[in-house]
Design a protein around this motif. Structure first.
Motif, PDB file in Angstrom:
ATOM      1  N   LEU A   3       5.261   5.556  -5.908  1.00 18.99           N
ATOM      2  CA  LEU A   3       4.159   4.937  -5.173  1.00 18.99           C
ATOM      3  C   LEU A   3       3.157   6.010  -4.770  1.00 18.99           C
ATOM      4  CD1 LEU A   3       6.248   2.618  -2.811  1.00 18.99           C
ATOM      5  CD2 LEU A   3       5.326   2.080  -5.087  1.00 18.99           C
TER       6      LEU A   3
ATOM      7  N   TYR B 106      -3.006   3.361   1.552  1.00 19.16           N
ATOM      8  CA  TYR B 106      -2.555   2.290   2.436  1.00 19.16           C
ATOM      9  C   TYR B 106      -3.737   1.438   2.887  1.00 19.16           C
ATOM     10  CZ  TYR B 106      -0.645  -0.314   6.307  1.00 19.16           C
ATOM     11  OH  TYR B 106      -0.269  -1.341   7.129  1.00 19.16           O
TER      12      TYR B 106
ATOM     13  N   LEU C  55      13.264   4.797  -6.642  1.00 20.72           N
ATOM     14  CA  LEU C  55      11.951   4.561  -6.040  1.00 20.72           C
ATOM     15  C   LEU C  55      11.542   5.800  -5.258  1.00 20.72           C
ATOM     16  CD1 LEU C  55       9.635   2.514  -5.208  1.00 20.72           C
ATOM     17  CD2 LEU C  55      11.010   2.093  -3.150  1.00 20.72           C
TER      18      LEU C  55
ATOM     19  N   ASN D  31       8.372   7.387  -2.817  1.00 22.90           N
ATOM     20  CA  ASN D  31       7.155   7.057  -2.064  1.00 22.90           C
ATOM     21  C   ASN D  31       6.528   8.321  -1.498  1.00 22.90           C
ATOM     22  OD1 ASN D  31       5.101   5.820  -0.690  1.00 22.90           O
ATOM     23  ND2 ASN D  31       6.389   4.896   0.901  1.00 22.90           N
TER      24      ASN D  31
ATOM     25  N   ALA E 219       3.120   7.943  -0.816  1.00 25.02           N
ATOM     26  CA  ALA E 219       1.861   7.314  -0.421  1.00 25.02           C
ATOM     27  C   ALA E 219       1.781   7.202   1.097  1.00 25.02           C
ATOM     28  CB  ALA E 219       1.735   5.946  -1.092  1.00 25.02           C
TER      29      ALA E 219
ATOM     30  N   ILE F  69       3.840   0.973   3.205  1.00 24.57           N
ATOM     31  CA  ILE F  69       3.817   0.255   1.929  1.00 24.57           C
ATOM     32  C   ILE F  69       5.201  -0.277   1.577  1.00 24.57           C
ATOM     33  CG2 ILE F  69       3.406   0.557  -0.560  1.00 24.57           C
ATOM     34  CD1 ILE F  69       1.228   2.608   0.231  1.00 24.57           C
ATOM     35  N   VAL F  70       6.233   0.361   2.119  1.00 27.52           N
ATOM     36  CA  VAL F  70       7.617  -0.031   1.823  1.00 27.52           C
ATOM     37  C   VAL F  70       8.253  -0.672   3.055  1.00 27.52           C
ATOM     38  CG1 VAL F  70       9.912   0.815   1.185  1.00 27.52           C
ATOM     39  CG2 VAL F  70       7.869   1.818   0.121  1.00 27.52           C
TER      40      VAL F  70
ATOM     41  N   GLU G 160      11.152  -0.666   4.891  1.00 25.70           N
ATOM     42  CA  GLU G 160      12.266   0.277   4.915  1.00 25.70           C
ATOM     43  C   GLU G 160      13.605  -0.384   5.210  1.00 25.70           C
ATOM     44  OE1 GLU G 160       9.521   4.103   6.249  1.00 25.70           O
ATOM     45  OE2 GLU G 160      10.834   3.132   7.712  1.00 25.70           O
TER      46      GLU G 160
ATOM     47  N   LEU H 191      11.827   9.686  -0.315  1.00 25.21           N
ATOM     48  CA  LEU H 191      10.763   9.333   0.623  1.00 25.21           C
ATOM     49  C   LEU H 191      10.190  10.579   1.287  1.00 25.21           C
ATOM     50  CD1 LEU H 191      12.565   6.353   2.437  1.00 25.21           C
ATOM     51  CD2 LEU H 191      11.077   6.241   0.426  1.00 25.21           C
TER      52      LEU H 191
END
Length: 344
Positions: free
Chosen positions: A210, A214, A236, A238, A240, A244-245, A247, A264
């Motif tokens: 990702l 945002y 995955l 992230n 970004a 967006i996720v 959690e 992350l």
């Protein structure tokens, strides 16, 4: 009596030599130690300021600027600016700026490093070793996922996403991307990437990264429904923004084998990290350091300083900050700059 110089506030300790350039033009009030500023403290710091140099830690919106009639510019040290209420700043005629481009390659480096660490279980393996569990070699110990020959899905194909795609070519990865708009054919060819719908990307990718900005429209874009569309063997990453996720949904998918692993660097409530994530071994957690190389962080601060000087009508680019977020607000500061040049 000489007219007093405009006051600017620097919210966190940065690089003294770069921040020192502000002192040529302004009365600088800099924070000496890393500080978690309360909303009230930010309001007070901005009250008599013409400008501010801030980081992603400082959230500035209508309440913080309401009592600052002389505030004309906020220079954010970061490419993202969801800590700023840009519509409120624009309505008040306050220029907001950010620091894009200078961190592209460094962030793409880190994104790919986090992808590799996640797929190959690097941090999990180190913890296992440090805990003294390596008593005997086993053929099945800490088996991870390959990057070479796999399918990478990139959500958000701006400069950083394109940088990650170029790196993926060196690993022989098939690259899919999803973006608000499709890239020109020449850029797709350069990146070796093919456009895919969001759901198709999730379903096909072995690894998803990702990198999208945002906005409220993408809050919890990756939720339980989206995670269910991914392969159970997928990873995955992230880099970004945390919001967006979802959690909670991510932690549940990781804990119950519906997703292999996650990496992350950003969190919805950072610096707080959800305990559900902290308890998991199949997630690589880093403290928002994707741009954290010395050269890049210096470049970010230097650009933010340039932005603030120009936005407040000083220096060779007076009235023309290099990277404004809300150029419409420049009209308000342009009048001040012109009047100043004319000696009004």
């Amino acid at each position: 009596m000489a007219e007093s110089r405009p006051r600017v506030w620097v919210s966190q300790p940065l690089f003294d030599d770069l921040v020192g350039r502000l002192a040529v033009h302004f009365d600088v009030h800099a924070t000496d130690v890393v500080t978690e500023h309360s909303p009230a403290a930010i309001t007070e710091a901005l009250r008599d300021s013409a400008g501010a140099l801030v980081t992603l830690n400082e959230k500035i919106g209508a309440p913080q600027i309401a009592g600052a009639p002389g505030l004309r510019a906020i220079a954010n040290v970061g490419v993202g600016y969801n800590n700023l209420d840009v519509p409120a700043l624009t309505a008040a005629g306050i220029v907001a700026t950010n620091t894009p481009d200078v961190l592209t390659e460094t962030t793409a480096d880190f994104g790919f490093a986090l992808l590799m660490a996640t797929a190959r279980r690097i941090t999990e393996a180190e913890r296992w070793l440090r805990e003294g569990q390596w008593q005997q070699w086993s053929f099945s110990t800490l088996l991870g996922a390959d990057l070479h020959g796999s399918t990478l899905g990139i959500v958000g194909m701006g400069r950083i996403g394109q940088g990650i795609a170029r790196r993926a070519r060196g690993f022989g990865m098939r690259v899919l991307y999803h973006n608000r708009s499709r890239l020109p054919d020449t850029v797709e060819h350069e990146c070796g990437a093919s456009y895919a719908g969001f759901d198709d990307l999730l379903a096909q990718a072995d690894h998803v990264v990702l990198v999208l900005p945002y906005s409220p429209q993408v809050h919890h874009l990756v939720d339980a429904s989206a995670l269910a569309k991914m392969k159970s063997t997928a990873t995955l990453v992230n880099i970004a923004r945390g919001g967006i996720v979802d959690e909670v949904a991510l932690a549940d998918a990781l804990a119950n084998g519906r997703l292999a692993a996650a990496g992350l660097d950003v969190y919805e409530g950072e610096p707080a990290v959800r305990p559900e994530l902290l308890a998991l071994r199949n997630v690589v957690l880093t403290p928002h350091i994707a741009s954290a190389s010395l050269a890049t962080r210096r470049a970010m601060v230097s650009l933010a300083v340039d932005n603030l000087i120009a936005a407040l009508g000083e220096g060779p680019d007076a009235g023309r900050p290099p990277t404004p977020v809300n150029p419409d607000a420049l009209a308000a500061t342009a009048g001040i700059t012109i009047a100043k040049r004319q000696g009004a």
